[in-house]
Motif scaffolding. Structure first.
Motif, PDB file in Angstrom:
ATOM      1  N   SER A  36       0.803  -1.226   0.000  1.00 20.39           N
ATOM      2  CA  SER A  36       0.000   0.000   0.000  1.00 20.39           C
ATOM      3  C   SER A  36       0.833   1.273   0.000  1.00 20.39           C
ATOM      4  N   ALA A  37       2.072   1.238   0.497  1.00 18.44           N
ATOM      5  CA  ALA A  37       2.935   2.423   0.547  1.00 18.44           C
ATOM      6  C   ALA A  37       4.393   1.988   0.385  1.00 18.44           C
ATOM      7  N   TYR A  38       5.208   2.951  -0.090  1.00 18.71           N
ATOM      8  CA  TYR A  38       6.617   2.660  -0.343  1.00 18.71           C
ATOM      9  C   TYR A  38       7.454   3.810   0.229  1.00 18.71           C
ATOM     10  N   ASN A  39       8.605   3.445   0.785  1.00 16.94           N
ATOM     11  CA  ASN A  39       9.498   4.461   1.345  1.00 16.94           C
ATOM     12  C   ASN A  39      10.168   5.276   0.246  1.00 16.94           C
ATOM     13  N   HIS A  40      10.660   6.419   0.660  1.00 16.25           N
ATOM     14  CA  HIS A  40      11.427   7.281  -0.248  1.00 16.25           C
ATOM     15  C   HIS A  40      12.614   6.492  -0.820  1.00 16.25           C
ATOM     16  N   GLU A  41      12.836   6.595  -2.124  1.00 15.15           N
ATOM     17  CA  GLU A  41      13.895   5.916  -2.877  1.00 15.15           C
ATOM     18  C   GLU A  41      13.596   4.442  -3.154  1.00 15.15           C
ATOM     19  N   ALA A  42      12.423   3.961  -2.748  1.00 14.05           N
ATOM     20  CA  ALA A  42      12.067   2.570  -3.044  1.00 14.05           C
ATOM     21  C   ALA A  42      11.802   2.423  -4.546  1.00 14.05           C
ATOM     22  N   THR A  43      12.119   1.259  -5.115  1.00 14.10           N
ATOM     23  CA  THR A  43      11.933   0.976  -6.536  1.00 14.10           C
ATOM     24  C   THR A  43      10.965  -0.194  -6.706  1.00 14.10           C
ATOM     25  N   LEU A  44      10.050  -0.036  -7.656  1.00 14.83           N
ATOM     26  CA  LEU A  44       9.162  -1.152  -7.962  1.00 14.83           C
ATOM     27  C   LEU A  44       9.252  -1.461  -9.450  1.00 14.83           C
ATOM     28  N   SER A  45       8.957  -2.678  -9.841  1.00 13.68           N
ATOM     29  CA  SER A  45       8.919  -3.113 -11.238  1.00 13.68           C
ATOM     30  C   SER A  45       7.468  -3.383 -11.623  1.00 13.68           C
ATOM     31  N   TYR A  46       7.171  -3.140 -12.903  1.00 15.25           N
ATOM     32  CA  TYR A  46       5.801  -3.407 -13.345  1.00 15.25           C
ATOM     33  C   TYR A  46       5.827  -4.003 -14.752  1.00 15.25           C
ATOM     34  N   ALA A  47       4.787  -4.713 -15.090  1.00 17.46           N
ATOM     35  CA  ALA A  47       4.599  -5.301 -16.422  1.00 17.46           C
ATOM     36  C   ALA A  47       3.170  -5.037 -16.869  1.00 17.46           C
ATOM     37  N   CYS A  48       2.925  -5.156 -18.170  1.00 24.33           N
ATOM     38  CA  CYS A  48       1.615  -4.830 -18.730  1.00 24.33           C
ATOM     39  C   CYS A  48       0.950  -6.116 -19.285  1.00 24.33           C
ATOM     40  N   HIS A  49      -0.386  -6.071 -19.379  1.00 26.23           N
ATOM     41  CA  HIS A  49      -1.139  -7.198 -19.909  1.00 26.23           C
ATOM     42  C   HIS A  49      -0.970  -7.284 -21.428  1.00 26.23           C
ATOM     43  N   ASP A  50      -1.490  -8.349 -21.997  1.00 27.25           N
ATOM     44  CA  ASP A  50      -1.366  -8.562 -23.434  1.00 27.25           C
ATOM     45  C   ASP A  50      -1.950  -7.383 -24.210  1.00 27.25           C
ATOM     46  N   GLY A  51      -1.226  -7.006 -25.273  1.00 32.55           N
ATOM     47  CA  GLY A  51      -1.650  -5.895 -26.123  1.00 32.55           C
ATOM     48  C   GLY A  51      -1.143  -4.547 -25.638  1.00 32.55           C
ATOM     49  N   LEU A  52      -0.510  -4.533 -24.489  1.00 30.38           N
ATOM     50  CA  LEU A  52       0.029  -3.291 -23.924  1.00 30.38           C
ATOM     51  C   LEU A  52       1.523  -3.476 -23.618  1.00 30.38           C
ATOM     52  N   LYS A  53       2.207  -2.362 -23.389  1.00 28.73           N
ATOM     53  CA  LYS A  53       3.629  -2.413 -23.030  1.00 28.73           C
ATOM     54  C   LYS A  53       3.957  -1.194 -22.163  1.00 28.73           C
ATOM     55  N   PRO A  54       5.036  -1.272 -21.368  1.00 31.80           N
ATOM     56  CA  PRO A  54       5.430  -0.102 -20.559  1.00 31.80           C
ATOM     57  C   PRO A  54       5.803   1.079 -21.451  1.00 31.80           C
ATOM     58  N   ALA A  55       5.589   2.287 -20.927  1.00 32.01           N
ATOM     59  CA  ALA A  55       5.920   3.511 -21.683  1.00 32.01           C
ATOM     60  C   ALA A  55       7.409   3.778 -21.584  1.00 32.01           C
ATOM     61  N   GLY A  56       8.189   2.844 -22.069  1.00 31.91           N
ATOM     62  CA  GLY A  56       9.631   2.942 -22.068  1.00 31.91           C
ATOM     63  C   GLY A  56      10.201   1.788 -22.856  1.00 31.91           C
ATOM     64  N   LYS A  57      11.498   1.613 -22.812  1.00 34.90           N
ATOM     65  CA  LYS A  57      12.131   0.518 -23.533  1.00 34.90           C
ATOM     66  C   LYS A  57      11.980  -0.785 -22.748  1.00 34.90           C
ATOM     67  N   GLY A  58      11.807  -1.904 -23.465  1.00 38.98           N
ATOM     68  CA  GLY A  58      11.702  -3.207 -22.818  1.00 38.98           C
ATOM     69  C   GLY A  58      10.269  -3.624 -22.533  1.00 38.98           C
ATOM     70  N   TRP A  59      10.096  -4.902 -22.140  1.00 42.25           N
ATOM     71  CA  TRP A  59       8.738  -5.401 -21.878  1.00 42.25           C
ATOM     72  C   TRP A  59       8.324  -5.229 -20.423  1.00 42.25           C
ATOM     73  N   TRP A  60       9.238  -4.806 -19.556  1.00 42.40           N
ATOM     74  CA  TRP A  60       8.866  -4.423 -18.198  1.00 42.40           C
ATOM     75  C   TRP A  60       9.474  -3.049 -17.898  1.00 42.40           C
ATOM     76  N   GLY A  61       8.898  -2.397 -16.908  1.00 48.16           N
ATOM     77  CA  GLY A  61       9.370  -1.064 -16.557  1.00 48.16           C
ATOM     78  C   GLY A  61       9.679  -0.936 -15.080  1.00 48.16           C
ATOM     79  N   THR A  62      10.372   0.106 -14.683  1.00 46.80           N
ATOM     80  CA  THR A  62      10.692   0.381 -13.276  1.00 46.80           C
ATOM     81  C   THR A  62      10.358   1.826 -12.966  1.00 46.80           C
ATOM     82  N   SER A  63      10.085   2.081 -11.704  1.00 44.54           N
ATOM     83  CA  SER A  63       9.792   3.438 -11.241  1.00 44.54           C
ATOM     84  C   SER A  63      10.306   3.587  -9.823  1.00 44.54           C
TER      85      SER A  63
END
Length: 397
Positions: A42-69
């Motif tokens: 539900s919450a993440y500390n300052h400087e924490a990093t998470l990875s995400y992936a998209c369902h079929d037919g979609l892709k992250p708004a960046g390079k590669g099939w998964w993204g980080t933020s």
């Protein structure tokens, strides 16, 4: 003392640390349409990093099939986003640019027009790219123009002004050089070069201007507010200050200037001996630094040295005296009752005069010798010249 209490004291003692911790805000879980992220919480500390992936037919708004933020003080960067897999992410065009999309991505069939930076041109005149099935077609290339110029020439003792460094300069670009202090170019100190057909026009030559060597050493004076140097450029100034007990004319400090390779005249520091010594019947006729030259008035002879010097202890050397070198004939007091004299007569030492007597064509020959008056009898001019005239010896002046 417990660890919790120790941390509390450190925070109170250093409020900057407390402020830094309070300023670093955590991030709530991001919303992600069409995808999922990990770890899921539900919450993440300052400087924490998470990875995400998209369902079929979609892709992250960046390079590669998964993204980080990453959580940056309460915000996710970059924002997790799933876009159509046929969409395109922004391009990086070396030495070129284009209008950015407000969405941060480009849809199928979107087209961009690339503008090359100054000094660059489109290779093969290709200036557009199109998003097709998630990839860009015919990406434009900005290459150096054949009319552009590279680095401008490095000129000794000169610097380019008003322009930051860059590797390529467009045709007709102009750059200005400025010679360093002590050097000058022909004409003004600033000279312009121009990029013409891939080459720079000729730059200036900075030559050393007329300069002065070390400033003169002045007795009882020191240079202030200036470090030692061997060469001084034209218009340089140096300031002298007289040492304690000495003063220059006007004030204790005097400035000299380097003009056309020569220093202007420096100050003369005179010792502080106060008023000039008084010499009755004499005057100061020359002042040279700490020395005075005296001369006696007419009819007086100087005894002693004519030069008086101000000594380092603030006193003058012994001044001369002016001794009377004349005799006086006062009609009211003289014992020569047979002369005709209406006013006081002065006779200079060693000289003689003829004073008229009460008898026609007769005179006394009087002479001043060592301040004493000697006289002849009253005789004619013929007697004085050819026969001789009896001397009466010293008389009362």
């Amino acid at each position: 003392m417990s660890l919790r209490y120790l941390v509390f004291l450190l925070l109170v003692w250093n409020p900057q640390v407390l402020h830094a911790q309070s300023a670093a805000q955590p991030c709530p879980a991001p919303s992600l349409n069409g995808g999922f992220f990990s770890p899921g919480q539900s919450a993440y500390n300052h400087e924490a990093t998470l990875s995400y992936a998209c369902h079929d037919g979609l892709k992250p708004a960046g390079k590669g099939w998964w993204g980080t933020s990453r959580c940056q003080n309460g915000n996710w960067s970059p924002k997790p986003q799933c876009i159509d897999e046929k969409a395109c992410v922004p391009l990086t065009i070396p030495n070129g640019n284009y209008d950015a999309s407000t969405d941060g991505w480009y849809g199928e069939r979107d087209r961009i027009w690339v503008r090359c930076d100054e000094g660059y041109e489109h290779k093969g005149r290709d200036a557009t790219a199109q998003c097709i099935n998630g990839a860009w077609s015919s990406v434009p290339i900005c290459e150096k123009s054949t009319e552009s110029c590279g680095d401008p020439p490095k000129i000794p003792h000169a610097v380019i002004i008003g322009k930051g460094y860059q590797e390529v300069f467009a045709v007709n670009s102009q750059l200005q050089y400025n010679c360093e202090d002590g050097y000058s170019a022909e004409g003004p100190d600033t000279k312009t070069i121009i990029c013409i057909s891939g080459n720079w026009t000729e730059g200036p030559t900075c030559k050393i201007t007329q300069s002065c060597a070390e400033p003169p050493k002045i007795p009882h004076a020191v240079i202030i507010n200036r470090e030692y140097q061997e060469v001084f450029v034209n218009d340089s100034t140096v300031q002298y200050q007289c040492e304690d007990g000495y003063t220059a004319e006007g004030s204790d400090t005097k400035t000299i200037t380097c003009i056309s390779g020569n220093w202007t005249e420096g100050p003369t520091c005179n010792a502080n001996c106060g008023d000039y010594p008084s010499v009755p019947n004499g005057d100061v006729v020359q002042v040279n630094g700490i020395s005075l030259k005296y001369r006696c008035n007419e009819l007086y002879t100087l005894e002693g040295p004519d030069i008086v010097t101000c000594q380092s202890n603030g006193t003058w050397t012994e001044p001369p005296s002016c001794k009377a070198a004349f005799c006086v004939i006062d009609p009211a007091q003289t014992t020569m009752y047979d002369i005709k004299l209406s006013a006081v007569e002065y006779i200079k030492e060693g000289l003689q005069k003829f004073i008229p007597c009460i008898w026609i064509d007769r005179t006394r020959r009087v002479q001043c010798i060592h301040g004493r008056m000697y006289s002849s009898a009253c005789c004619t001019s013929y007697d004085h010249r050819y026969i001789g005239c009896q001397s009466e010896g010293r008389i009362q002046n």
